[in-house]
Design an enzyme around this catalytic site. Structure first.
Site, PDB file in Angstrom:
ATOM      1  CE1 TYR A   1      50.504 -40.593  85.258  1.00 44.28           C
ATOM      2  CE2 TYR A   1      52.590 -39.250  85.963  1.00 44.28           C
ATOM      3  CZ  TYR A   1      51.171 -39.985  86.293  1.00 44.28           C
ATOM      4  OH  TYR A   1      51.053 -39.935  87.621  1.00 44.28           O
TER       5      TYR A   1
ATOM      6  CD  GLU B   1      48.600 -35.836  93.688  1.00 46.66           C
ATOM      7  OE1 GLU B   1      49.222 -34.584  93.815  1.00 46.66           O
ATOM      8  OE2 GLU B   1      48.818 -36.391  92.570  1.00 46.66           O
TER       9      GLU B   1
ATOM     10  CG  ASN C   1      53.110 -32.618  91.148  1.00 41.78           C
ATOM     11  OD1 ASN C   1      53.945 -33.365  91.179  1.00 41.78           O
ATOM     12  ND2 ASN C   1      52.598 -32.396  90.009  1.00 41.78           N
TER      13      ASN C   1
ATOM     14  CD  GLU D   1      52.919 -39.823  90.469  1.00 41.23           C
ATOM     15  OE1 GLU D   1      52.577 -39.249  89.287  1.00 41.23           O
ATOM     16  OE2 GLU D   1      53.401 -38.988  91.379  1.00 41.23           O
TER      17      GLU D   1
ATOM     18  CD  GLN E   1      46.001 -39.482  91.491  1.00 45.84           C
ATOM     19  OE1 GLN E   1      45.369 -38.896  92.502  1.00 45.84           O
ATOM     20  NE2 GLN E   1      46.976 -38.465  91.348  1.00 45.84           N
TER      21      GLN E   1
ATOM     22  CG  ASN F   1      55.550 -36.612  93.775  1.00 45.64           C
ATOM     23  OD1 ASN F   1      55.367 -37.684  93.409  1.00 45.64           O
ATOM     24  ND2 ASN F   1      55.379 -35.749  93.154  1.00 45.64           N
ATOM     25  CD  GLU F   2      56.301 -36.342  89.346  1.00 42.35           C
ATOM     26  OE1 GLU F   2      55.936 -35.003  89.217  1.00 42.35           O
ATOM     27  OE2 GLU F   2      55.882 -37.300  88.633  1.00 42.35           O
TER      28      GLU F   2
END
Length: 503
Positions: free
Chosen positions: A244, A27, A72, A292, A349, A172-173
């Site tokens: 996460y 990213e 993001n 992710e 990442q 995304n999200e």
């Protein structure tokens, strides 16, 4: 510790292990690209401006699907800003991470790198501040033969032949209030449906990933997913999920048990997919994309996430230890155990930002979490087998009872690979492995990762504290495999098999 037995049978299969579960994610975040992957000023820079030392280390992880450009970042990114001559690309104030984005690395640089590294491209379209038409145009740029406007732009930028990007994330999200362009589920579903229709009209072969719940703690968890899938109909091929984790309480035993929660998250999201399929009476099965996942908690705060208007600031640069590496192994065990429903996963990442690699000037540090990923990914081919496990365990504070040994297995022709984490802080774990219909005849290869303590960490000053290496604590006798796993360790064991006992 008492013996743990793992009993397997080649006919008790979960499903083929999709190699795409060993994907990565890069990213425009902090130094993930600028100063990490791409650094023309480095002594290690190649002709494309990428760091040779970083690429060499990444090659050892055998990544498959590589997600880009976010995250993001994607919800404020307009892909046209990142193509064409570099000196004509605009420098932008990027809002997701409050940083300066010069757009020196964009679509063509990323896709050329994918070709070079053998990565499968996976692009995230902007459904935050972008439009369905912008997403449609990006598909044309990447996938259509020259002869129309955006395909001709690609040809003019150096690639006459299409890139043939097969995987596309629809935002995304979008369930997260922090996301640029966040909307309720019903509004996101309309955007995603519009984009998906136009994108697939351009290239019917692409696979589309709808935004699912990005956290199990979201108040809309599972309900968001239901609404999105019901509205999108058969346009969605996959549903995304994110996770996460971290050891905020300093309780290593509890932290290592988090794998139980990861299993549950996968099973709950699959249940939503199956429910919607049944309710719609659809023949199409929507699978899962864990695009992710990682350990991230030490730098998960505003202090480490705000770039303060700088170019390539040091953001979320997590330092990983042994217990983090064992949790990464636990994620991978869970993915293999759910091979029938989980088809794509992306470690978030790959360089500097919550990553297995860290750069400092022209130096490169390989972090602890690098090693379990490499141990698994080099043995990924084959079919996941159900593991009938018997052995000791413990009661964790947050996740209930878990076995001391967390395991998965992959059968590939005449080879059986078993992955086992010993969660015990102090005791070795004796292990016996049997494939009921075929004898184990020899050890093909064996690796182990461990260290002096749960908090053991590699650093630029001491880079070899937590390393994987050959494992001599494994043997074969009587058609079975045995091993003695050190405390706080993960082992990857590959055995050679004899002929089937079944007639």
């Amino acid at each position: 510790m008492e013996l743990t037995t793992l009993t397997l049978h080649s006919r008790f299969a979960i499903g083929p292990v999709d190699p795409r579960i060993f994907g990565g994610f890069v990213e425009h975040l902090g130094r993930a690209i600028y100063g990490g992957l791409y650094d023309p000023q480095s002594a290690h820079a190649d002709g494309d401006g990428c760091r040779r030392d970083v690429l060499q280390a990444l090659a050892g992880l055998h990544f498959t699907a590589m997600r880009y450009p976010g995250g993001n970042f994607a919800s404020g990114y307009h892909w046209l800003d990142g193509i064409g001559p570099r000196d004509r690309r605009p420098t932008m104030r990027e809002l997701a991470w409050q940083s300066i984005e010069p757009n020196r690395f964009g679509t063509d640089e990323y896709l050329r790198l994918c070709r070079r590294m053998g990565w499968m491209p996976m692009l995230t379209v902007n459904l935050g501040t972008g439009t369905p038409e912008e997403a449609r145009n990006w598909v044309e740029y990447c996938n259509c033969p020259a002869g129309t406007h955006y395909a001709d732009l690609r040809a003019a930028n150096g690639s006459q032949e299409p890139y043939n990007v097969g995987l596309w994330c629809l935002g995304n999200e979008m369930d997260g209030p922090w996301q640029l362009g966040h909307v309720p589920a019903e509004q996101y579903a309309i955007r995603a449906h519009q984009a998906a229709k136009m994108m697939r009209d351009v290239d019917p072969s692409i696979e589309l990933i709808a935004c699912g719940s990005c956290s199990i703690g979201m108040p809309t968890y599972a309900e968001w997913d239901r609404q999105v899938l019901e509205y999108m109909g058969d346009l969605a091929d996959y549903l995304s999920l994110h996770r996460y984790v971290g050891n905020r309480s300093g309780d290593t035993a509890d932290y290592l048990a988090v794998t139980r929660s990861i299993d549950r998250q996968i099973e709950e999201m699959d249940a939503v997919c199956r429910y919607v399929q049944a309710r719609r009476r659809s023949k199409k099965r929507v699978y899962l994309c864990f695009d992710e996942w990682n350990v991230w908690y030490r730098t998960a705060s505003k202090e480490f996430e705000d770039g303060r208007g700088q170019f390539a600031p040091h953001l979320i640069e997590e330092m990983y230890n042994l217990e983090d590496a064992l949790v990464v192994a636990g994620f991978l065990n869970s993915f293999i155990r759910h091979a029938d429903v989980l088809k794509i996963a992306n470690l978030a990442q790959i360089v500097n930002a919550i990553a297995p690699l860290l750069t400092r000037g022209d130096d490169l540090l390989v972090q602890s979490i690098y090693y379990p990923f490499a141990m698994f990914s080099s043995r990924r081919e084959g079919t996941s087998l159900r593991v009938a496990q018997h052995g000791p365990g413990y009661e964790s504070r947050s996740y209930g009872y878990v076995p001391y040994v967390d395991a998965s297995a992959i059968l590939s022709g005449d080879r059986l690979s078993v992955f086992a984490v010993n969660r015990s802080l102090h005791e070795p774990a004796p292990l016996a492995i049997a494939l009921a219909d075929r004898p184990i005849v020899a050890v093909d290869s064996a690796e182990v990762l461990t260290g002096p303590c749960a908090n053991a960490t590699n650093s630029f000053e001491a880079p070899h504290v937590v390393l994987s290496g050959p494992f001599d604590g494994v043997a074969v006798a009587g058609g079975q495999g045995t091993a003695l796993l050190p405390p706080l360790s993960v082992a990857a064991l590959t055995f050679q098999l004899g002929r089937s006992r079944d007639r």
